[in-house]
Design an enzyme around this catalytic site. Sequence first.
Site, PDB file in Angstrom:
ATOM      1  N   ALA A 137     -10.132 -44.007  16.553  1.00 47.10           N
ATOM      2  CA  ALA A 137      -9.703 -43.467  15.448  1.00 47.10           C
ATOM      3  C   ALA A 137     -10.922 -43.434  14.486  1.00 47.10           C
ATOM      4  CB  ALA A 137      -8.755 -44.141  14.680  1.00 47.10           C
ATOM      5  N   ASN A 164      -9.482 -51.131  21.338  1.00 49.83           N
ATOM      6  CA  ASN A 164      -8.529 -51.249  22.471  1.00 49.83           C
ATOM      7  C   ASN A 164      -8.444 -49.614  23.263  1.00 49.83           C
ATOM      8  OD1 ASN A 164      -7.354 -53.694  22.188  1.00 49.83           O
ATOM      9  ND2 ASN A 164      -5.735 -52.840  20.588  1.00 49.83           N
ATOM     10  N   THR A 165      -9.037 -48.715  22.479  1.00 50.94           N
ATOM     11  CA  THR A 165      -9.364 -47.415  23.099  1.00 50.94           C
ATOM     12  C   THR A 165      -9.793 -47.529  24.565  1.00 50.94           C
ATOM     13  OG1 THR A 165      -9.580 -46.601  20.880  1.00 50.94           O
ATOM     14  CG2 THR A 165     -10.085 -45.101  22.636  1.00 50.94           C
ATOM     15  N   ARG A 402      10.442 -49.246  26.693  1.00 48.98           N
ATOM     16  CA  ARG A 402       9.299 -50.327  26.693  1.00 48.98           C
ATOM     17  C   ARG A 402      10.051 -51.641  26.276  1.00 48.98           C
ATOM     18  NH1 ARG A 402       3.272 -48.155  25.736  1.00 48.98           N
ATOM     19  NH2 ARG A 402       3.357 -46.783  27.531  1.00 48.98           N
ATOM     20  N   HIS A 507       0.512 -53.572  21.318  1.00 47.86           N
ATOM     21  CA  HIS A 507       0.383 -52.321  20.347  1.00 47.86           C
ATOM     22  C   HIS A 507       0.890 -52.900  19.128  1.00 47.86           C
ATOM     23  CE1 HIS A 507      -0.902 -48.236  19.219  1.00 47.86           C
ATOM     24  NE2 HIS A 507      -0.516 -48.461  18.066  1.00 47.86           N
TER      25      HIS A 507
HETATM   26  P1  ADP Z   1      -7.847 -47.384  17.304  1.00 48.21           P
HETATM   27  O1  ADP Z   1      -7.193 -47.000  18.349  1.00 48.21           O
HETATM   28  O2  ADP Z   1      -7.114 -47.374  16.031  1.00 48.21           O
HETATM   29  O3  ADP Z   1      -9.168 -46.643  16.937  1.00 48.21           O
HETATM   30  P2  ADP Z   1      -9.305 -49.673  18.359  1.00 48.21           P
HETATM   31  O4  ADP Z   1      -8.807 -50.978  18.658  1.00 48.21           O
HETATM   32  O5  ADP Z   1      -9.584 -48.707  19.530  1.00 48.21           O
HETATM   33  O6  ADP Z   1      -8.363 -48.716  17.394  1.00 48.21           O
HETATM   34  O7  ADP Z   1     -10.825 -49.677  17.497  1.00 48.21           O
HETATM   35  C1  ADP Z   1     -10.711 -50.452  16.340  1.00 48.21           C
HETATM   36  C2  ADP Z   1     -11.993 -50.869  16.166  1.00 48.21           C
HETATM   37  O8  ADP Z   1     -12.282 -51.576  15.083  1.00 48.21           O
HETATM   38  C3  ADP Z   1     -12.520 -51.968  17.420  1.00 48.21           C
HETATM   39  O9  ADP Z   1     -13.551 -51.674  18.162  1.00 48.21           O
HETATM   40  C4  ADP Z   1     -12.655 -53.453  16.650  1.00 48.21           C
HETATM   41  O10 ADP Z   1     -13.795 -54.179  16.922  1.00 48.21           O
HETATM   42  C5  ADP Z   1     -13.230 -52.836  15.079  1.00 48.21           C
HETATM   43  N1  ADP Z   1     -13.111 -53.881  13.865  1.00 48.21           N
HETATM   44  C6  ADP Z   1     -11.889 -54.607  13.826  1.00 48.21           C
HETATM   45  N2  ADP Z   1     -12.028 -55.464  12.740  1.00 48.21           N
HETATM   46  C7  ADP Z   1     -13.315 -55.002  12.194  1.00 48.21           C
HETATM   47  C8  ADP Z   1     -13.976 -55.333  11.094  1.00 48.21           C
HETATM   48  N3  ADP Z   1     -13.702 -56.412  10.297  1.00 48.21           N
HETATM   49  N4  ADP Z   1     -15.372 -54.912  10.843  1.00 48.21           N
HETATM   50  C9  ADP Z   1     -15.902 -53.928  11.721  1.00 48.21           C
HETATM   51  N5  ADP Z   1     -15.123 -53.440  12.789  1.00 48.21           N
HETATM   52  C10 ADP Z   1     -13.825 -54.075  13.217  1.00 48.21           C
END
Ligand code: ADP
Length: 570
Positions: A137, A164-165, A402, A507
Amino acid sequence: MKKLMIILSCLLTLSGCSKRSVEVKVDGHNGPISVKVSVDHSHIESIEYYNHQETLEVVQQAAETMIDAIIANQSLAVDVASGATVTCQAILKGCENALIQLGFHRNQLYQNNDNEYDEIRPSEKQYDVIIVGAGGAGLSAAVMAAREGASVAVLEKMSEPGGNTVRATAMYNCVDDKLQHPLGIYDSEEDFYNETYNGGYQKAKPELVRILTSQADEGKLFLEELGLQFDSVIDNCLAGKIARGHYSLAHNGTDYVQVLWQACNDLGVDFYLNTKANELIMAQDSVIGVEAYRKGETIEFYANNGVVLASGGFGQNVEMRMYYNRNLTGELLCSNAPGATGDGIIMASKIGASLINMEYIELYPMGDSYDGGLRNSIPNVINKGILVNQQGQRFVREDGARDVLSQAILDQKGSYAYSIVDDDFEIFADDRSYLQGLVLMGYVEKANSIDELAHLIDVDADILINTIDQYNQSVALQSDCLGRETLINAIDKPPFYANMKKPTIHHTLGGIEINEMAQVLNQDKQPINGLFAAGEVTGGIHGANRLGGNSFPDMIVFGRIAGKNAALNQ
Ligand code: ADP
């Protein structure tokens, strides 16, 4: 912690030695493990473990996840993955011993570091758009904002992008007549909408579901334009009614992150890795920036136009998930990346954002039994195989939703099930070599008869033979006593395969409430100026249960909307 850091920094500076390492030995599951911790001043730089006899395939991912979390949070107060508990606890103990030898105090090592940098004067940086999180995202948002001519910074708390991607099974749902029609699949945006909205028990916001289902194809085109190559197969998710799932060539999320990352770099987006966003900076009622921590430094990132929260869900935050559902204890497995700790949701709710659907937390029924991951499953097991419990009996229609499958498995003795297929399991070209790999690595049992398979998985052979006979009759009659409708093939062609599966937290469906422009809403359902959100950090898109294959279009579609609108915001 901050006092300790100042004292330690002074001592280290006086001694003229900023980078130091200590190696210690601790007892692991199968014998001693060497743990080496390196610090730069008071910052934990790296943790290595070696000279051990632990079972590498079991511990590696869990240990690396834990080590990433320690370095990201600069604290030993991290979750230990249940799949390799003894080894991880041992490595944690080794870190503690080493850090104490390096001058840290034990209690302070386990503190939550939220305020650790308070006394250091922040530096400032200015961009048009600040994005928190470098998953699918955040990266989509960054591309779109940069394409609008905005200067963009992406803050990522881990040492690499992906979140998580990169861990997902990575199916991308969208209507695609060109691929579907030759296979006799007739689909429409309306069918996609209805399946998503009704599948989520009508708890999602209809206007967001409409956007997801009507713009998913545009999102796929956007990825293709950036260079992502899709496989020509069309797949169906667990319990999906119409096959509309696409995969990239590698059938995983890494492909997506790679093309998005490349596009961001081509567009001049600045990345700040190891940079944890901690708080939103406000001016009156508007969000004007983000305060973040990076390697002992506080940085205030100011946004001329907008901030996008794309920091993912909270599956790894046991306290937070138990607050919304007390059954989701730390005993459960979790498929999430270590960064999925709900930071964005916490930051947004601190400034009055509305949260929606928080109680809906999805368990993926078919997690890997040792660490909750999603990678080591028999291909096509739901469409082509069955699930049996420890008694060798089927207990649920395998093509159920699920949430139904997860609960049914959790209700079985030991809270696990075996997925079983015969040699006719293949759909995609590389399914066979993939399964052979799983057999070689010991994740999947293979046998030439059901009797032999039963012995390998320790279930009663007569009962298992009877279960499979009955299932084969259901296939012949096209009528199943458990109500299963996907009755494609009998299980009668040796060799036979079995794989232990456990539900895993996957999720978090709830999160920050947004509108169709991806603007974050306040408690009065009005947009908070300057704040946008996209991806798993948001709620109201999937409702109470998510259709598999919908998280990827969610992150791309709303990531694009959030990035573009943040750039255009005045
Ligand atoms: P999405 O599928 O919504 O993109 P993801 O889990 O793939 O979600 O990506 C979210 C990212 O945000 C992860 O890489 C995570 O490490 C990062 N993240 C989470 N909290 C923080 C934060 N406080 N500051 C910076 N990055 C963060």
